[in-house]
Structure formats: C-alpha cells, structure tokens
Design a protein around this motif. Structure first.
Motif, short mmCIF file in Angstrom:
data_model
loop_
_atom_site.label_atom_id
_atom_site.label_comp_id
_atom_site.label_asym_id
_atom_site.label_seq_id
_atom_site.Cartn_x
_atom_site.Cartn_y
_atom_site.Cartn_z
N GLU A 36 43.79 45.94 -1.82
CA GLU A 36 43.40 44.67 -1.21
C GLU A 36 42.41 43.89 -2.06
N ASN A 37 41.60 44.56 -2.87
CA ASN A 37 40.51 43.88 -3.57
C ASN A 37 40.67 43.82 -5.08
N SER A 38 41.76 44.31 -5.62
CA SER A 38 41.93 44.34 -7.06
C SER A 38 42.56 43.05 -7.56
N GLY A 39 41.91 42.43 -8.52
CA GLY A 39 42.46 41.23 -9.12
C GLY A 39 43.73 41.52 -9.92
N LEU A 40 43.79 42.70 -10.53
CA LEU A 40 44.97 43.08 -11.29
C LEU A 40 46.18 43.22 -10.38
N ASN A 44 49.69 40.98 -10.46
CA ASN A 44 51.02 41.58 -10.51
C ASN A 44 51.87 41.15 -9.31
N ARG A 45 51.25 41.02 -8.14
CA ARG A 45 52.01 40.54 -6.98
C ARG A 45 52.50 39.12 -7.23
#
Length: 74
Positions: A36-40, A44-45
């Motif tokens: 939920e909190n990963s910028g990576l 990718n999404r």
C-alpha cells in the motif's frame, strides 16, 4: 548493589521511552503495508494499467476473422 540499581534504572528508562502502541505484525500485515505504501509498487501498477489499456485498444482495432470452408462430394 549500586550497579544493579543503575542497570535497573536504565532498563526502566528504556521501557518507559518505548511507545505504548508497539505491536508485532504478521508477515501478511508487513507485506500489505509495503504494497500500500511503496512508490515502486505504485509505479509498476501504473505500468501494468497502461499495458492493459494498450492490449484493449489493440483488440478493438483488430478486424474480426471469419474462416469457412465447403466440401463437395466427388
């Protein structure tokens, strides 16, 4: 004796300094938080959404293919 009191005082100070809401997380909780909190993961999404849209546009642009055959008795 004084060393024991000194160590007990240090331990008490450390325990009081810890936040009271500390709790252990399961692996599933940790993975969900990272997701939920990963910028990576967010990047990718977004790439996958763009790729999915490209596939949908390509499918819409393809003309339908009709195959048929006929046989005659000899």
């Amino acid at each position: 004796m004084e060393k024991t009191r000194f160590l007990a005082g240090i331990i008490a100070a450390v325990l009081l300094a810890l936040p009271s809401h500390v709790r252990s997380e399961t692996l599933a909780d940790t993975l969900q938080t990272a997701y939920e909190n990963s910028g990576l993961f967010e990047q990718n999404r977004a790439l996958f959404r763009a790729a999915d849209e490209d596939v949908a546009q390509s499918v819409r642009a393809m003309p339908p293919v009709i195959n048929w055959s006929i046989t005659a008795p000899c």
